[in-house]
Write an enzyme that holds these catalytic residues in place. Structure first.
Site, mmCIF file in Angstrom:
data_model
loop_
_atom_site.group_PDB
_atom_site.id
_atom_site.type_symbol
_atom_site.label_atom_id
_atom_site.label_comp_id
_atom_site.label_asym_id
_atom_site.label_seq_id
_atom_site.Cartn_x
_atom_site.Cartn_y
_atom_site.Cartn_z
ATOM 1 C CB THR A 135 27.187 46.809 38.751
ATOM 2 O OG1 THR A 135 26.501 47.997 38.339
ATOM 3 C CG2 THR A 135 26.203 45.696 39.059
ATOM 4 C CG ASN A 170 31.576 40.732 31.559
ATOM 5 O OD1 ASN A 170 30.493 41.062 31.100
ATOM 6 N ND2 ASN A 170 32.245 39.679 31.126
ATOM 7 C CG HIS A 171 30.770 46.854 35.418
ATOM 8 N ND1 HIS A 171 30.451 48.126 35.840
ATOM 9 C CD2 HIS A 171 31.417 47.005 34.235
ATOM 10 C CE1 HIS A 171 30.882 49.008 34.961
ATOM 11 N NE2 HIS A 171 31.458 48.347 33.970
ATOM 12 C CE LYS A 172 32.295 41.322 44.037
ATOM 13 N NZ LYS A 172 33.095 41.686 45.225
#
Length: 208
Positions: free
Chosen positions: A90, A82-84
């Site tokens: 992102t 997952n990325h922010k």
């Protein structure tokens, strides 16, 4: 007769394509039940290569029950992928350092879906992709090349991208009875004795 030895890596003599996963994984955050196997002619003992973005500092677990059949190329995406998402970009600048580490996300800013949990007696088809935090119920069937993005109910067949329900395998009352029986938790001697019933579709055939 008590069935194959669950401590063997390869239960079928001269057939290294099939491997009991429990006896090959080293990652303590991958927990696999007895008799669950991975079928792959290319290094079946290296199931862990199919568990992606599984970083120990995140702490999420892949939990797989007993008597599951996992086909070649099935992959499990974990929370480390997952990325922010809340900012304009992102891109994970912080992993490259050189002054960019100051952009490190704070606790709770990265999406976290929790553990991935696969029930018992689940059949996961060829090149299936299972996303983080998914729960797959007992007796489910995941069709080949499905992308599983949401929970799958017990004894349900799903397929597609994203995976959708194709059908329930049995009527609701039979599913409830199977969940109550939980034959996968029986002693192996009792399982061996009841194999004809387990392999049938006659709930009345089970013997206590």
């Amino acid at each position: 007769m008590h069935g194959p030895d669950p401590s063997d890596k390869h239960p079928m003599a001269g057939f290294p394509q099939v491997c009991f996963i429990k006896n090959t994984v080293n990652n303590p955050n991958i927990i696999v039940g007895d008799y669950t196997y991975y079928d792959d002619p290319e290094d079946s003992e290296n199931f862990e290569r199919n568990v992606l973005y599984h970083f120990p500092f995140i702490g999420d677990k892949l939990i797989i029950g007993k008597f599951c059949a996992i086909a070649r190329g099935a992959q499990f995406i974990m929370n480390g992928a997952n990325h922010k998402l809340s900012g304009f970009s992102t891109f994970p600048f912080y992993i490259f350092g050189q002054g960019w580490e100051k952009a490190l996300p704070q606790a709770g800013e990265l999406p976290y879906k929790g553990d991935t949990v696969i029930g018992n007696d689940v059949w996961i088809g060829y090149q299936t992709l299972i996303m983080p935090g998914v729960t797959i119920g007992n007796g489910a069937i995941i069709s080949s090349r499905s992308v599983v993005t949401a929970d799958v109910p017990a004894y349900t067949i799903v397929g597609g991208n994203p995976a959708k329900v194709i059908k329930q395998r049995f009527p609701a009352e039979i599913i409830a009875a199977l969940e109550q029986l939980a034959w996968w938790d029986w002693p192996i001697e009792k399982i061996t004795q009841n194999l004809p019933a387990i392999m049938s579709a006659d709930i009345a055939a089970f013997v206590d």
